[in-house]
Design an enzyme around this catalytic site. Structure first.
Site, mmCIF file in Angstrom:
data_model
loop_
_atom_site.group_PDB
_atom_site.id
_atom_site.type_symbol
_atom_site.label_atom_id
_atom_site.label_comp_id
_atom_site.label_asym_id
_atom_site.label_seq_id
_atom_site.Cartn_x
_atom_site.Cartn_y
_atom_site.Cartn_z
ATOM 1 N N ARG A 101 2.524 -1.753 -6.784
ATOM 2 C CA ARG A 101 1.332 -1.152 -6.179
ATOM 3 C C ARG A 101 1.423 0.354 -6.163
ATOM 4 N NH1 ARG A 101 -0.513 -1.825 0.130
ATOM 5 N NH2 ARG A 101 0.749 0.015 0.456
ATOM 6 N N CYS A 103 -0.749 3.338 -3.954
ATOM 7 C CA CYS A 103 -1.712 3.524 -2.872
ATOM 8 C C CYS A 103 -1.829 5.014 -2.614
ATOM 9 C CB CYS A 103 -1.274 2.779 -1.617
ATOM 10 S SG CYS A 103 -2.506 2.814 -0.294
#
Length: 125
Positions: A101, A103
């Site tokens: 991920r 972010c």
């Protein structure tokens, strides 16, 4: 390449597809917290908006024959990094396999929403 489209997620609001399948992967466009029927922003809090944005991504996954467990990478955009912990509290209930991920906080998101989520999933093809 194959285009993915479902009426269970918001229609594209620009010149793009909800998702594209290529080389055994689904590349889904970023999803913001729009109600797929009304096209209106859902919720006022980061938790409510994260729930809807992730739900929308899930509908695109389902339309391609995948699920959250098939996601290999997400990119998450927040309007305010102060919402990071609250966003994560919703995110972790869906992405239990802990895909890779990124972010980041951004200056502004479409329709002034609080978050946007995009996914890449392995379809095993």
């Amino acid at each position: 390449m194959k285009k993915i489209s479902t009426d269970k997620a918001p229609a594209a609001i620009g010149p793009y597809s909800q998702g594209i399948v290529a080389g055994g992967f689904l590349f889904a466009s970023g999803q913001i917290p729009l109600d797929p029927v009304s096209g209106e922003v859902t919720g006022d809090t980061i938790e409510q908006q994260a729930e809807q944005a992730i739900h929308n991504a899930g509908e695109i996954l389902a339309a391609s024959g995948a699920g959250f467990a098939d996601v290999v990478k997400t990119t998450c955009y927040l309007a305010d990094m102060k919402d990071f912990a609250a966003f994560n509290s919703v995110y972790e209930t869906y992405f239990t396999e802990k895909p890779a991920r990124s972010c980041v906080a951004v200056k502004q998101l479409p329709k002034d929403v609080l978050c946007e989520v995009e996914v890449i999933a392995w379809l095993g093809n």
